[in-house]
Write a protein that holds these residues in place. Structure first.
Motif, PDB file in Angstrom:
ATOM      1  N   ARG A   1      62.947 -30.801 -48.654  1.00 13.26           N
ATOM      2  CA  ARG A   1      63.457 -30.277 -49.924  1.00 13.26           C
ATOM      3  C   ARG A   1      64.403 -31.288 -50.551  1.00 13.26           C
ATOM      4  O   ARG A   1      65.374 -31.710 -49.933  1.00 13.26           O
ATOM      5  N   GLY A   2      64.097 -31.707 -51.750  1.00 14.03           N
ATOM      6  CA  GLY A   2      64.972 -32.654 -52.440  1.00 14.03           C
ATOM      7  C   GLY A   2      64.674 -34.093 -52.057  1.00 14.03           C
ATOM      8  O   GLY A   2      63.689 -34.405 -51.384  1.00 14.03           O
ATOM      9  N   LYS A   3      65.540 -34.978 -52.481  1.00 14.52           N
ATOM     10  CA  LYS A   3      65.377 -36.411 -52.274  1.00 14.52           C
ATOM     11  C   LYS A   3      65.726 -36.802 -50.842  1.00 14.52           C
ATOM     12  O   LYS A   3      66.672 -36.264 -50.255  1.00 14.52           O
ATOM     13  N   VAL A   4      64.960 -37.725 -50.292  1.00 13.39           N
ATOM     14  CA  VAL A   4      65.246 -38.231 -48.944  1.00 13.39           C
ATOM     15  C   VAL A   4      66.379 -39.248 -49.035  1.00 13.39           C
ATOM     16  O   VAL A   4      66.273 -40.259 -49.724  1.00 13.39           O
ATOM     17  N   GLU A   5      67.462 -38.955 -48.341  1.00 15.05           N
ATOM     18  CA  GLU A   5      68.626 -39.841 -48.333  1.00 15.05           C
ATOM     19  C   GLU A   5      68.759 -40.471 -46.948  1.00 15.05           C
ATOM     20  O   GLU A   5      69.125 -39.812 -45.983  1.00 15.05           O
ATOM     21  N   PRO A   6      68.456 -41.770 -46.815  1.00 13.69           N
ATOM     22  CA  PRO A   6      68.561 -42.410 -45.497  1.00 13.69           C
ATOM     23  C   PRO A   6      70.012 -42.533 -45.044  1.00 13.69           C
ATOM     24  O   PRO A   6      70.922 -42.729 -45.856  1.00 13.69           O
ATOM     25  N   ILE A   7      70.226 -42.413 -43.762  1.00 16.56           N
ATOM     26  CA  ILE A   7      71.555 -42.620 -43.184  1.00 16.56           C
ATOM     27  C   ILE A   7      71.815 -44.127 -43.125  1.00 16.56           C
ATOM     28  O   ILE A   7      70.942 -44.898 -42.715  1.00 16.56           O
ATOM     29  N   PRO A   8      73.009 -44.591 -43.540  1.00 11.13           N
ATOM     30  CA  PRO A   8      73.317 -46.028 -43.457  1.00 11.13           C
ATOM     31  C   PRO A   8      73.083 -46.555 -42.040  1.00 11.13           C
ATOM     32  O   PRO A   8      73.368 -45.860 -41.055  1.00 11.13           O
ATOM     33  N   LEU A   9      72.563 -47.788 -41.942  1.00 14.02           N
ATOM     34  CA  LEU A   9      72.192 -48.343 -40.646  1.00 14.02           C
ATOM     35  C   LEU A   9      73.344 -48.359 -39.647  1.00 14.02           C
ATOM     36  O   LEU A   9      73.142 -48.141 -38.450  1.00 14.02           O
ATOM     37  N   ASP A  10      74.570 -48.624 -40.130  1.00 17.07           N
ATOM     38  CA  ASP A  10      75.701 -48.697 -39.211  1.00 17.07           C
ATOM     39  C   ASP A  10      76.165 -47.324 -38.727  1.00 17.07           C
ATOM     40  O   ASP A  10      77.059 -47.221 -37.882  1.00 17.07           O
ATOM     41  N   GLU A  11      75.553 -46.258 -39.260  1.00 15.25           N
ATOM     42  CA  GLU A  11      75.907 -44.904 -38.832  1.00 15.25           C
ATOM     43  C   GLU A  11      74.790 -44.224 -38.045  1.00 15.25           C
ATOM     44  O   GLU A  11      74.943 -43.098 -37.591  1.00 15.25           O
ATOM     45  N   VAL A  12      73.667 -44.919 -37.884  1.00 12.82           N
ATOM     46  CA  VAL A  12      72.515 -44.337 -37.199  1.00 12.82           C
ATOM     47  C   VAL A  12      72.756 -44.304 -35.695  1.00 12.82           C
ATOM     48  O   VAL A  12      73.228 -45.274 -35.100  1.00 12.82           O
ATOM     49  N   THR A  13      72.442 -43.174 -35.076  1.00 13.20           N
ATOM     50  CA  THR A  13      72.513 -43.036 -33.622  1.00 13.20           C
ATOM     51  C   THR A  13      71.134 -42.652 -33.092  1.00 13.20           C
ATOM     52  O   THR A  13      70.234 -42.294 -33.849  1.00 13.20           O
TER      53      THR A  13
END
Length: 203
Positions: free
Chosen positions: A19-31
């Motif tokens: 639902r809605g726009k896909v917002e990627p998580i910033p690379l430095d915050e990805v776990t």
């Protein structure tokens, strides 16, 4: 040779609806606990899957059944290209987004890579008929499940899939080589245009 509908050898389901726009998580915050969302953009024209380009996202209401497993097949159900991609190893949680369709082939009945090859080549004649005449090109899950697939012995299926994969790799390498040749040629022509190289030297 016996033909069977895909629905008899695989479980088919629609991809996860975002639902809605896909917002990627910033690379430095990805776990490693973040979900990666596979979208149409992550599948290339050679029916390969680019794991390094998949976005990590925050998704609500993701169930265990939504997660992909090694051996799953993803099918592009919308657009003018209705082809499939076989998923290999999965190092983290992956979820396929709609309009991708997930096929989970029954172990021992068919080889997933073989099913992928069949959908992409001999099966395209059936698939093109399913999408013909619609205002938005595409194939629904029920119709995809009715596509007929021949089932030779598993060893034969795997041999076909292996040979098809080698051919696909060769095709991709030839395309890369052609691109490099074009880049090199235009670089030389640019030098000619600027008077840095004589055109006769290229003959």
């Amino acid at each position: 040779m016996k033909f069977v509908p895909i629905k008899d050898i695989a479980v088919l389901r629609s991809g996860f609806t975002v639902r809605g726009k896909v917002e990627p998580i910033p690379l430095d915050e990805v776990t490693k606990d973040n979900v990666r969302l596979v979208q149409m953009k992550d599948l290339d024209e050679y029916n390969r899957f680019h794991l390094d380009e998949v976005y990590a996202v925050d998704l609500d209401n993701v169930k265990p059944s939504h997660y992909l497993k090694p051996g799953d097949v993803l099918f592009r159900s919308r657009g003018v290209t209705n082809t499939a991609v076989h998923i290999g190893d999965i190092p983290f949680g992956l979820v396929a987004a709609s309009p991708l369709v997930v096929l989970r082939v029954e172990p021992g009945r068919a080889d997933p890579a073989y099913v992928t090859w069949y959908l992409n080549y001999p099966g395209q004649r059936q698939i093109s008929r399913l999408s013909a005449g619609t205002s938005v090109p595409g194939v629904n899950v029920a119709d995809l499940g009715d596509v007929q697939v021949p089932l030779p012995p598993l060893a034969t299926q795997r041999a076909i899939a292996d040979l098809a994969d080698l051919g696909q790799q060769e095709q991709a390498l030839m395309a890369q080589l052609a691109d490099k040749r074009q880049t090199y040629l235009h670089a030389l022509l640019s030098q000619c245009a600027q008077g840095q190289t004589k055109l006769g030297a290229l003959a």
